[in-house]
Design a protein around this motif. Structure first.
Motif, PDB file in Angstrom:
ATOM      1  N   ASP A  88      24.987   0.363 -17.929  1.00  0.00           N
ATOM      2  CA  ASP A  88      25.993  -0.217 -17.541  1.00  0.00           C
ATOM      3  C   ASP A  88      25.794  -0.441 -16.215  1.00  0.00           C
ATOM      4  OD1 ASP A  88      28.057   1.168 -18.409  1.00  0.00           O
ATOM      5  OD2 ASP A  88      27.494   2.935 -17.793  1.00  0.00           O
ATOM      6  N   HIS A  89      24.533   0.380 -15.767  1.00  0.00           N
ATOM      7  CA  HIS A  89      23.933  -0.207 -14.448  1.00  0.00           C
ATOM      8  C   HIS A  89      22.941  -1.696 -14.324  1.00  0.00           C
ATOM      9  CE1 HIS A  89      25.346   2.994 -11.747  1.00  0.00           C
ATOM     10  NE2 HIS A  89      24.870   3.590 -12.246  1.00  0.00           N
ATOM     11  N   LEU A  90      22.511  -1.747 -15.256  1.00  0.00           N
ATOM     12  CA  LEU A  90      21.150  -2.697 -16.213  1.00  0.00           C
ATOM     13  C   LEU A  90      22.393  -3.662 -16.346  1.00  0.00           C
ATOM     14  CD1 LEU A  90      18.240  -1.342 -17.321  1.00  0.00           C
ATOM     15  CD2 LEU A  90      18.814  -0.872 -15.029  1.00  0.00           C
ATOM     16  N   ARG A  91      23.211  -3.679 -17.249  1.00  0.00           N
ATOM     17  CA  ARG A  91      24.210  -5.632 -17.205  1.00  0.00           C
ATOM     18  C   ARG A  91      25.106  -5.743 -16.035  1.00  0.00           C
ATOM     19  NH1 ARG A  91      25.027  -2.097 -22.621  1.00  0.00           N
ATOM     20  NH2 ARG A  91      25.788  -0.712 -21.820  1.00  0.00           N
ATOM     21  N   ASP A  92      24.883  -4.461 -15.156  1.00  0.00           N
ATOM     22  CA  ASP A  92      25.458  -5.403 -13.693  1.00  0.00           C
ATOM     23  C   ASP A  92      24.277  -6.378 -13.092  1.00  0.00           C
ATOM     24  OD1 ASP A  92      28.038  -4.496 -14.454  1.00  0.00           O
ATOM     25  OD2 ASP A  92      27.815  -2.541 -13.294  1.00  0.00           O
ATOM     26  N   ALA A  93      23.212  -6.015 -13.609  1.00  0.00           N
ATOM     27  CA  ALA A  93      21.908  -6.742 -13.252  1.00  0.00           C
ATOM     28  C   ALA A  93      21.917  -7.317 -13.982  1.00  0.00           C
ATOM     29  CB  ALA A  93      20.784  -5.618 -13.035  1.00  0.00           C
ATOM     30  N   GLY A  94      22.335  -7.769 -15.104  1.00  0.00           N
ATOM     31  CA  GLY A  94      21.897  -8.993 -16.584  1.00  0.00           C
ATOM     32  C   GLY A  94      21.384  -8.866 -16.964  1.00  0.00           C
ATOM     33  N   MET A  95      21.308  -7.502 -17.551  1.00  0.00           N
ATOM     34  CA  MET A  95      19.767  -6.956 -18.608  1.00  0.00           C
ATOM     35  C   MET A  95      20.270  -6.231 -19.544  1.00  0.00           C
ATOM     36  SD  MET A  95      16.215  -4.869 -17.374  1.00  0.00           S
ATOM     37  CE  MET A  95      15.857  -5.634 -16.694  1.00  0.00           C
ATOM     38  N   ASP A  96      19.926  -6.068 -20.825  1.00  0.00           N
ATOM     39  CA  ASP A  96      20.623  -5.827 -22.057  1.00  0.00           C
ATOM     40  C   ASP A  96      20.319  -3.943 -21.337  1.00  0.00           C
ATOM     41  OD1 ASP A  96      22.964  -7.543 -22.971  1.00  0.00           O
ATOM     42  OD2 ASP A  96      21.256  -8.233 -23.790  1.00  0.00           O
ATOM     43  N   ALA A  97      20.400  -3.303 -22.820  1.00  0.00           N
ATOM     44  CA  ALA A  97      20.051  -1.620 -22.536  1.00  0.00           C
ATOM     45  C   ALA A  97      19.693  -1.547 -24.024  1.00  0.00           C
ATOM     46  CB  ALA A  97      20.475  -0.670 -21.668  1.00  0.00           C
ATOM     47  N   PHE A  98      19.242  -1.168 -24.825  1.00  0.00           N
ATOM     48  CA  PHE A  98      18.924  -1.193 -26.369  1.00  0.00           C
ATOM     49  C   PHE A  98      18.200   0.348 -26.287  1.00  0.00           C
ATOM     50  CE2 PHE A  98      18.983  -5.602 -25.709  1.00  0.00           C
ATOM     51  CZ  PHE A  98      19.827  -5.682 -26.797  1.00  0.00           C
ATOM     52  N   LEU A  99      18.413   1.258 -27.322  1.00  0.00           N
ATOM     53  CA  LEU A  99      18.054   2.377 -27.986  1.00  0.00           C
ATOM     54  C   LEU A  99      17.236   1.790 -29.705  1.00  0.00           C
ATOM     55  CD1 LEU A  99      17.520   5.335 -28.057  1.00  0.00           C
ATOM     56  CD2 LEU A  99      19.987   5.464 -28.830  1.00  0.00           C
ATOM     57  N   ILE A 100      16.502   2.726 -29.441  1.00  0.00           N
ATOM     58  CA  ILE A 100      15.466   3.267 -29.974  1.00  0.00           C
ATOM     59  C   ILE A 100      14.988   3.802 -30.156  1.00  0.00           C
ATOM     60  CG2 ILE A 100      13.468   1.751 -31.684  1.00  0.00           C
ATOM     61  CD1 ILE A 100      13.589  -0.322 -30.579  1.00  0.00           C
ATOM     62  N   GLY A 101      15.995   5.451 -31.359  1.00  0.00           N
ATOM     63  CA  GLY A 101      15.416   6.682 -31.650  1.00  0.00           C
ATOM     64  C   GLY A 101      16.376   7.363 -30.782  1.00  0.00           C
ATOM     65  N   LYS A 102      15.885   8.622 -30.056  1.00  0.00           N
ATOM     66  CA  LYS A 102      16.759   9.338 -29.612  1.00  0.00           C
ATOM     67  C   LYS A 102      17.173   9.896 -28.382  1.00  0.00           C
ATOM     68  CE  LYS A 102      16.765  14.660 -29.259  1.00  0.00           C
ATOM     69  NZ  LYS A 102      15.644  15.835 -29.720  1.00  0.00           N
ATOM     70  N   THR A 103      18.691   9.861 -28.919  1.00  0.00           N
ATOM     71  CA  THR A 103      19.605  10.573 -27.181  1.00  0.00           C
ATOM     72  C   THR A 103      19.594  11.746 -27.245  1.00  0.00           C
ATOM     73  OG1 THR A 103      21.384   9.790 -27.922  1.00  0.00           O
ATOM     74  CG2 THR A 103      19.679   8.307 -26.827  1.00  0.00           C
ATOM     75  N   HIS A 104      19.903  12.960 -28.512  1.00  0.00           N
ATOM     76  CA  HIS A 104      20.322  14.010 -28.099  1.00  0.00           C
ATOM     77  C   HIS A 104      21.633  13.545 -27.475  1.00  0.00           C
ATOM     78  CE1 HIS A 104      19.137  17.927 -29.280  1.00  0.00           C
ATOM     79  NE2 HIS A 104      20.351  18.200 -29.187  1.00  0.00           N
TER      80      HIS A 104
END
Length: 556
Positions: A88-104
């Motif tokens: 959420d914070h990074l999208r407000d800064a114009g940056m996407d956030a992607f996941l590859i792997g684990k979060t639990h």
């Protein structure tokens, strides 16, 4: 102010101890690729997680908030709808956030339903996945038992193994985490008696190379340059089961197992919660030297394989020109006892459990001042969210994010009034230990505070604290929590803990800047409480209530 970072590669290993790296001084385990990254960046030597449990620790990494604030206190405890995340914070800064792997991550299904948010919508999917857009999510435990599967989702790793021609209904269990015996039978990698044997899978198809390949595929996709990104590459290993494919399984042996950090005195009148954890099956198992001589070489081999995959990944980044514009962070969600202090797993507060490796490579020229150095400041996992936000060019919303940016430290500057202590928490309410101690759910909680020398562990439920002096007792073998000679130190450490509990953590809907903008506005909008004749305020504040003839007001 330094220019913003273009991209961020946020690498997390699962259950990697801080001291099982070459650059951290391990006597036998060499990790040249991670060491090389440390030589290009800054290695933090006092980094602590907010909980020694996968799920709760990760929720702090992803929100920048203490467990006490976000509330996801154990594995499978939902992260409540409304908690802002790194994505959420990074999208407000114009940056996407992607996941590859684990979060639990455990989604707040009731919260989504209450708000009418469809889980398969873009917003619903992000809320359910810790704010990430998922490239592939794999939490790495595709086990099955009498009551069914541990993880009921579809396993992308099992789909990969099936596509590669591995037979069986559960490739994770039958191949990647199984071993073949002399008679040709295959048995489970859960049995530590056999984990010096190679996993029943080709090395290139095991979990760590598989995730590395997914990351390289993602980074090489056409159009990846259109928008800045954070990629959270979250590995499953060296988390148990401690089984590794050939040739790694034969790289280390009993002669490479460092002596356990433990003393018989720890068993004499131990703290009740500590004693309960020493009685667990995994603790009793790791208290046996023959188990350590099987498990630890495999654990080391998993780390060696991970380091080799880091070499593969970093080589790709070099060739693609990404090392010039990508911040790279390597850390872990917690450590592993491996028999130290008569314990296995994590779930307590000795350094081997709550202290983690943290290496940050910042490509900006401002970071040249600290390349190849170490930093011994007290750092918390929640600091990474703040660091990423600032690196993306935005001011950290410190009414929401409780961590502190590490950018100043990366650039050789000394931040003002750095923290005096770090905090970690653990909820053990769903465990047999709580039941054996007769603890109510609300009382089955522990809080750790560490100031760089003294470590206090507070136990709810009327139990005494634990206290260690890491200056005179760096191995944390002597619990001073009930020693009357150290009452002053206990009181001082409780002062740190009490100050932490008084922090402002729930006023997250309005920032300090917005509060400043509200100052004095009510008096300028006609709220004139307490006036006697109007002389008490500037004349312009009275313009809304001028003195006028009563005829103008329609009064006869």
């Amino acid at each position: 102010m330094p220019s913003a970072i273009r991209n961020i590669l946020f690498i997390m290993f699962d259950q990697l101890r801080w001291d099982y790296l070459g650059c951290a001084g391990h006597p036998y385990l060499k990790t040249p690729n991670l060491d090389k990254l440390a030589s290009k960046g800054l290695r933090f030597t006092n980094a602590y997680v907010q909980s020694p449990i996968c799920g709760s620790s990760r929720m702090s990494f992803y929100t920048g908030r203490y467990v006490h604030s976000h509330g996801a206190q154990r594995n499978n405890f939902p992260l409540k709808v409304g908690e802002l995340t790194l994505g959420d914070h990074l999208r407000d800064a114009g940056m996407d956030a992607f996941l590859i792997g684990k979060t639990h991550m455990e989604a707040d299904a009731q919260g989504l339903a209450r708000l009418g948010i469809a889980p398969d919508s873009v917003i619903g999917a992000r809320v359910a996945e810790c704010g990430f857009d998922v490239v592939v999510r794999d939490d790495g435990l595709w086990t099955e038992g009498p009551d069914g599967a541990y993880d009921t989702r579809t396993s992308p790793y099992n789909e990969y193994l099936a596509a590669k021609g591995y037979g069986g209904a559960n490739g994770w269990s039958d191949h990647a985490n199984a071993v073949e015996l002399e008679d040709g039978e295959v048995t489970s990698g859960w049995f530590m008696k056999y984990i010096d044997r190679p996993a029943n899978v080709a090395e290139e198809d095991s979990e760590t190379p598989w995730l590395t390949s997914r990351a390289i595929d993602f980074l090489s996709e056409a159009g990846r340059e259109d928008r800045p990104w954070l990629c959270h590459l979250s590995y499953i290993k060296p988390h148990w089961p401690y089984v590794v494919p050939a040739p790694y399984n034969s790289m280390f042996g009993p002669e490479h197992v460092v002596p356990a950090v433990r003393a018989e005195a720890e068993k004499q009148d131990p703290h009740p919660v500590y004693q309960a954890y020493m009685q667990t099956l995994v603790a009793r198992s790791f208290s046996r030297q023959e188990v350590r001589e099987k498990a630890i070489p495999s654990y080391m081999a998993l780390i060696k394989q991970a380091d080799d995959q880091m070499g593969r990944l970093f080589e790709y980044l070099e060739q693609a020109g990404r090392m010039d514009d990508t911040m790279i962070v390597v850390t872990s969600d917690h450590g592993d006892y491996l028999g130290d202090h008569w314990l296995g797993e994590k779930n307590f507060f000795h350094d081997c459990s709550v202290k983690v490796p943290l290496i940050i490579y910042d490509p900006r020229p401002e970071a040249d001042a600290t390349r190849g150095q170490t930093c011994d400041k007290l750092v918390e996992a929640i600091d990474l969210t703040a660091t990423f936000i600032e690196a993306a060019g935005r001011k950290v919303p410190d009414h929401i994010v409780e961590g502190r940016s590490l950018c100043d430290l990366l650039h050789g500057q000394q931040p003002e009034a750095w923290r005096e202590a770090v905090i970690s928490e653990m909820d053990y309410s769903t465990t047999p230990m709580a039941e054996s101690l007769g603890m109510a759910h609300r009382d089955a909680r522990l809080f750790m505070v560490f100031d760089g020398r003294w470590k206090l562990v507070h136990a709810e439920g009327g139990l005494p604290p634990l206290l260690f002096d890491l200056q005179s007792d760096p191995q944390e073998l002597d619990d001073l929590g009930r020693d009357t000679a150290f009452a002053v130190e206990r009181e001082r450490m409780y002062g740190h803990l009490h100050a932490w509990t008084r922090r402002l953590s729930q006023r997250i809907a309005i920032s300090d800047d917005e509060l400043d903008a509200m100052k004095g506005k009510y008096a300028r909008r006609g709220i004139l409480l307490g006036l006697y004749d109007g002389s008490e305020v500037p004349p312009e504040n009275l313009s809304a209530v001028p003195l006028r003839p009563k005829e103008e007001l329609g009064v006869s």
